[in-house]
Design a protein around this motif. Structure first.
Motif, PDB file in Angstrom:
ATOM      1  N   PRO A  51       0.830  -1.217   0.000  1.00  0.00           N
ATOM      2  CA  PRO A  51       0.000   0.000   0.000  1.00  0.00           C
ATOM      3  C   PRO A  51       0.857   1.257   0.000  1.00  0.00           C
ATOM      4  CG  PRO A  51       0.023  -0.998   2.180  1.00  0.00           C
ATOM      5  CD  PRO A  51       0.721  -1.960   1.257  1.00  0.00           C
ATOM      6  N   LYS A  52       0.357   2.291  -0.645  1.00  0.00           N
ATOM      7  CA  LYS A  52       1.021   3.584  -0.674  1.00  0.00           C
ATOM      8  C   LYS A  52       0.097   4.620  -0.044  1.00  0.00           C
ATOM      9  CE  LYS A  52       3.812   2.699  -4.816  1.00  0.00           C
ATOM     10  NZ  LYS A  52       4.171   3.178  -6.177  1.00  0.00           N
ATOM     11  N   TYR A  53       0.697   5.486   0.763  1.00  0.00           N
ATOM     12  CA  TYR A  53      -0.088   6.478   1.482  1.00  0.00           C
ATOM     13  C   TYR A  53       0.438   7.877   1.156  1.00  0.00           C
ATOM     14  CZ  TYR A  53      -1.196   2.297   4.203  1.00  0.00           C
ATOM     15  OH  TYR A  53      -1.565   1.036   4.576  1.00  0.00           O
ATOM     16  N   GLU A  54      -0.478   8.790   1.058  1.00  0.00           N
ATOM     17  CA  GLU A  54      -0.108  10.180   0.824  1.00  0.00           C
ATOM     18  C   GLU A  54      -0.142  10.921   2.155  1.00  0.00           C
ATOM     19  OE1 GLU A  54      -1.551  14.121  -1.725  1.00  0.00           O
ATOM     20  OE2 GLU A  54      -2.525  12.192  -1.993  1.00  0.00           O
ATOM     21  N   VAL A  55       0.953  11.631   2.456  1.00  0.00           N
ATOM     22  CA  VAL A  55       1.038  12.382   3.708  1.00  0.00           C
ATOM     23  C   VAL A  55       1.398  13.824   3.401  1.00  0.00           C
ATOM     24  CG1 VAL A  55       1.710  10.378   5.078  1.00  0.00           C
ATOM     25  CG2 VAL A  55       3.474  11.783   4.018  1.00  0.00           C
ATOM     26  N   SER A  56       1.069  14.702   4.319  1.00  0.00           N
ATOM     27  CA  SER A  56       1.412  16.108   4.170  1.00  0.00           C
ATOM     28  C   SER A  56       1.606  16.708   5.549  1.00  0.00           C
ATOM     29  CB  SER A  56       0.313  16.860   3.409  1.00  0.00           C
ATOM     30  OG  SER A  56      -0.910  16.810   4.124  1.00  0.00           O
ATOM     31  N   THR A  57       2.275  17.821   5.612  1.00  0.00           N
ATOM     32  CA  THR A  57       2.517  18.496   6.879  1.00  0.00           C
ATOM     33  C   THR A  57       2.634  19.991   6.640  1.00  0.00           C
ATOM     34  OG1 THR A  57       3.901  18.521   8.851  1.00  0.00           O
ATOM     35  CG2 THR A  57       5.033  18.336   6.748  1.00  0.00           C
ATOM     36  N   SER A  58       2.557  20.732   7.716  1.00  0.00           N
ATOM     37  CA  SER A  58       2.723  22.180   7.657  1.00  0.00           C
ATOM     38  C   SER A  58       3.823  22.583   8.633  1.00  0.00           C
ATOM     39  CB  SER A  58       1.421  22.902   8.028  1.00  0.00           C
ATOM     40  OG  SER A  58       0.398  22.576   7.110  1.00  0.00           O
ATOM     41  N   ILE A  59       4.652  23.514   8.221  1.00  0.00           N
ATOM     42  CA  ILE A  59       5.747  23.995   9.049  1.00  0.00           C
ATOM     43  C   ILE A  59       5.593  25.495   9.238  1.00  0.00           C
ATOM     44  CG2 ILE A  59       8.247  24.236   9.266  1.00  0.00           C
ATOM     45  CD1 ILE A  59       8.561  21.787   7.551  1.00  0.00           C
ATOM     46  N   LEU A  60       5.615  25.935  10.490  1.00  0.00           N
ATOM     47  CA  LEU A  60       5.527  27.354  10.791  1.00  0.00           C
ATOM     48  C   LEU A  60       6.938  27.931  10.860  1.00  0.00           C
ATOM     49  CD1 LEU A  60       3.754  29.779  11.535  1.00  0.00           C
ATOM     50  CD2 LEU A  60       3.974  29.095  13.940  1.00  0.00           C
ATOM     51  N   ILE A  61       7.231  28.883   9.988  1.00  0.00           N
ATOM     52  CA  ILE A  61       8.563  29.484   9.903  1.00  0.00           C
ATOM     53  C   ILE A  61       8.515  30.899  10.459  1.00  0.00           C
ATOM     54  CG2 ILE A  61      10.416  30.206   8.347  1.00  0.00           C
ATOM     55  CD1 ILE A  61       9.612  27.983   6.489  1.00  0.00           C
ATOM     56  N   TYR A  90      13.537  33.007   3.372  1.00  0.00           N
ATOM     57  CA  TYR A  90      14.214  32.130   2.416  1.00  0.00           C
ATOM     58  C   TYR A  90      15.399  31.420   3.065  1.00  0.00           C
ATOM     59  CZ  TYR A  90      11.434  33.601  -1.570  1.00  0.00           C
ATOM     60  OH  TYR A  90      10.397  33.807  -2.439  1.00  0.00           O
ATOM     61  N   ASN A  91      16.046  32.061   4.027  1.00  0.00           N
ATOM     62  CA  ASN A  91      17.134  31.398   4.749  1.00  0.00           C
ATOM     63  C   ASN A  91      16.608  30.200   5.532  1.00  0.00           C
ATOM     64  OD1 ASN A  91      19.045  33.172   3.806  1.00  0.00           O
ATOM     65  ND2 ASN A  91      18.982  34.496   5.616  1.00  0.00           N
ATOM     66  N   GLU A  92      15.471  30.396   6.213  1.00  0.00           N
ATOM     67  CA  GLU A  92      14.885  29.305   6.988  1.00  0.00           C
ATOM     68  C   GLU A  92      14.478  28.146   6.076  1.00  0.00           C
ATOM     69  OE1 GLU A  92      14.505  29.089  10.309  1.00  0.00           O
ATOM     70  OE2 GLU A  92      15.540  30.984  10.584  1.00  0.00           O
ATOM     71  N   ILE A  93      13.859  28.454   4.946  1.00  0.00           N
ATOM     72  CA  ILE A  93      13.465  27.405   3.990  1.00  0.00           C
ATOM     73  C   ILE A  93      14.693  26.682   3.468  1.00  0.00           C
ATOM     74  CG2 ILE A  93      12.396  26.981   1.743  1.00  0.00           C
ATOM     75  CD1 ILE A  93      10.512  29.300   2.309  1.00  0.00           C
ATOM     76  N   GLY A  94      15.749  27.428   3.168  1.00  0.00           N
ATOM     77  CA  GLY A  94      16.986  26.817   2.676  1.00  0.00           C
ATOM     78  C   GLY A  94      17.608  25.890   3.693  1.00  0.00           C
ATOM     79  N   ILE A  95      17.555  26.277   4.975  1.00  0.00           N
ATOM     80  CA  ILE A  95      18.122  25.419   6.023  1.00  0.00           C
ATOM     81  C   ILE A  95      17.334  24.128   6.141  1.00  0.00           C
ATOM     82  CG2 ILE A  95      18.473  25.247   8.527  1.00  0.00           C
ATOM     83  CD1 ILE A  95      19.106  28.270   8.476  1.00  0.00           C
ATOM     84  N   ILE A  96      15.997  24.218   6.098  1.00  0.00           N
ATOM     85  CA  ILE A  96      15.156  23.021   6.201  1.00  0.00           C
ATOM     86  C   ILE A  96      15.431  22.061   5.055  1.00  0.00           C
ATOM     87  CG2 ILE A  96      12.756  22.219   6.078  1.00  0.00           C
ATOM     88  CD1 ILE A  96      11.962  24.750   7.568  1.00  0.00           C
ATOM     89  N   SER A  98      18.246  21.821   3.370  1.00  0.00           N
ATOM     90  CA  SER A  98      19.680  21.634   3.164  1.00  0.00           C
ATOM     91  C   SER A  98      20.062  20.162   3.211  1.00  0.00           C
ATOM     92  CB  SER A  98      20.471  22.402   4.217  1.00  0.00           C
ATOM     93  OG  SER A  98      20.257  21.847   5.504  1.00  0.00           O
ATOM     94  N   PHE A  99      21.117  19.821   2.511  1.00  0.00           N
ATOM     95  CA  PHE A  99      21.584  18.441   2.434  1.00  0.00           C
ATOM     96  C   PHE A  99      22.030  17.945   3.805  1.00  0.00           C
ATOM     97  CE2 PHE A  99      24.655  15.082   1.785  1.00  0.00           C
ATOM     98  CZ  PHE A  99      24.113  14.337   0.757  1.00  0.00           C
ATOM     99  N   SER A 100      22.738  18.769   4.548  1.00  0.00           N
ATOM    100  CA  SER A 100      23.280  18.341   5.840  1.00  0.00           C
ATOM    101  C   SER A 100      22.173  18.034   6.839  1.00  0.00           C
ATOM    102  CB  SER A 100      24.211  19.420   6.398  1.00  0.00           C
ATOM    103  OG  SER A 100      23.517  20.649   6.551  1.00  0.00           O
ATOM    104  N   LEU A 101      21.119  18.856   6.862  1.00  0.00           N
ATOM    105  CA  LEU A 101      20.031  18.628   7.804  1.00  0.00           C
ATOM    106  C   LEU A 101      19.254  17.364   7.451  1.00  0.00           C
ATOM    107  CD1 LEU A 101      18.446  19.657  10.233  1.00  0.00           C
ATOM    108  CD2 LEU A 101      17.017  20.974   8.665  1.00  0.00           C
ATOM    109  N   ILE A 102      18.957  17.175   6.164  1.00  0.00           N
ATOM    110  CA  ILE A 102      18.238  15.963   5.742  1.00  0.00           C
ATOM    111  C   ILE A 102      19.096  14.729   5.972  1.00  0.00           C
ATOM    112  CG2 ILE A 102      17.175  14.785   3.786  1.00  0.00           C
ATOM    113  CD1 ILE A 102      16.417  17.469   2.652  1.00  0.00           C
ATOM    114  N   SER A 103      20.403  14.856   5.714  1.00  0.00           N
ATOM    115  CA  SER A 103      21.309  13.725   5.928  1.00  0.00           C
ATOM    116  C   SER A 103      21.320  13.311   7.392  1.00  0.00           C
ATOM    117  CB  SER A 103      22.721  14.098   5.477  1.00  0.00           C
ATOM    118  OG  SER A 103      23.629  13.050   5.737  1.00  0.00           O
TER     119      SER A 103
END
Length: 237
Positions: A51-61, A90-96, A98-103
């Motif tokens: 099964p595949k599920y669709e998810v979503s979220t909201s982030i307050l910046i 845009y800085n906050e979005i870029g940090i979220i 970013s490769f290092s944070l996701i890694s």
């Protein structure tokens, strides 16, 4: 007063329709068998497909950047310019993103290791609830994208098996990977908590800290796959 004209019946169309229906009737069994076959195939696919599920979220910046020590706005309340707010946003979005944070998130959640349990013909992916867990030794070579088969034995032991003739192996000393073409046929019994050492893979398989009901995994064939961390991060990015 105008009278409605009666259009002549198209006898050719009537004949063609009768002929078509007659052909369908004459070949009704192939039609019926085809429909039944497609219905059976569809039901089998529904039962076996994951099964595949669709998810979503909201982030307050915080557009002012005051929610973190890093990147605080130099303006005080009431004196924040729109340009500065947009820059911080845009800085906050870029940090979220970013490769290092996701890694780091992928490492913390262990998303570079996929666990599977196969019962009959259906393989189901598991996360955080399975009778074992794999801890990679990231400072030593590791084989990617080839399934390791796990057979849980009595007395806290398990059998580890893998077969491959072409695979990719990490090289931690140079932070790179290389392709290996060799017939690899490996099978050995280990204790849970014992380090698995090999030229192409290194990890420790332990019992999980949480309690697992063995009846839920009765007659299940286990396996896991180690994926390249960079590939997983790229997928999420």
């Amino acid at each position: 007063m105008k009278k409605n004209k009666v259009r002549p019946m198209n006898t050719q169309q009537e004949v063609n329709l009768k002929e078509l229906l007659q052909r369908v009737y004459n070949n009704k069994w192939p039609f019926i068998s085809s429909i039944c076959s497609f219905v059976v195939i569809a039901l089998i696919y529904i039962l076996l497909a994951n099964p595949k599920y669709e998810v979503s979220t909201s982030i307050l910046i915080d557009p002012l950047g005051k929610s973190r020590d890093l990147g605080e706005s130099k303006y005080i309340e009431g004196e924040v310019s729109l340009i500065e707010m947009e820059k911080n946003l845009y800085n906050e979005i870029g940090i979220i993103k970013s490769f290092s944070l996701i890694s780091q998130t992928v490492k913390d959640l262990g998303l570079d290791i996929s666990y599977f349990g196969r019962r009959w013909l259906k393989a189901k992916e598991h996360y955080k609830y399975i009778p074992f867990e794999v801890n990679l030794v990231r400072t030593e070579p590791q084989l990617f994208n080839i399934p390791f088969e796990i057979q849980i034995l009595a007395n806290d032991r398990y059998r580890l098996s893998i077969e491959a003739n072409k695979f990719e192996v990490s090289n931690p000393s140079t932070d790179s990977s290389r392709e290996v073409r060799i017939d690899l046929d490996f099978s050995r019994i280990y204790k849970f908590g014992e380090k698995v050492e090999h030229n192409y893979f290194n990890f420790i398989i332990k019992k999980p800290k949480y309690k697992v009901d063995p009846d839920e995994f009765k007659d299940v064939d286990f396996s896991f796959i180690v994926r390249k961390l960079d590939d997983v991060v790229d997928d999420y990015m």
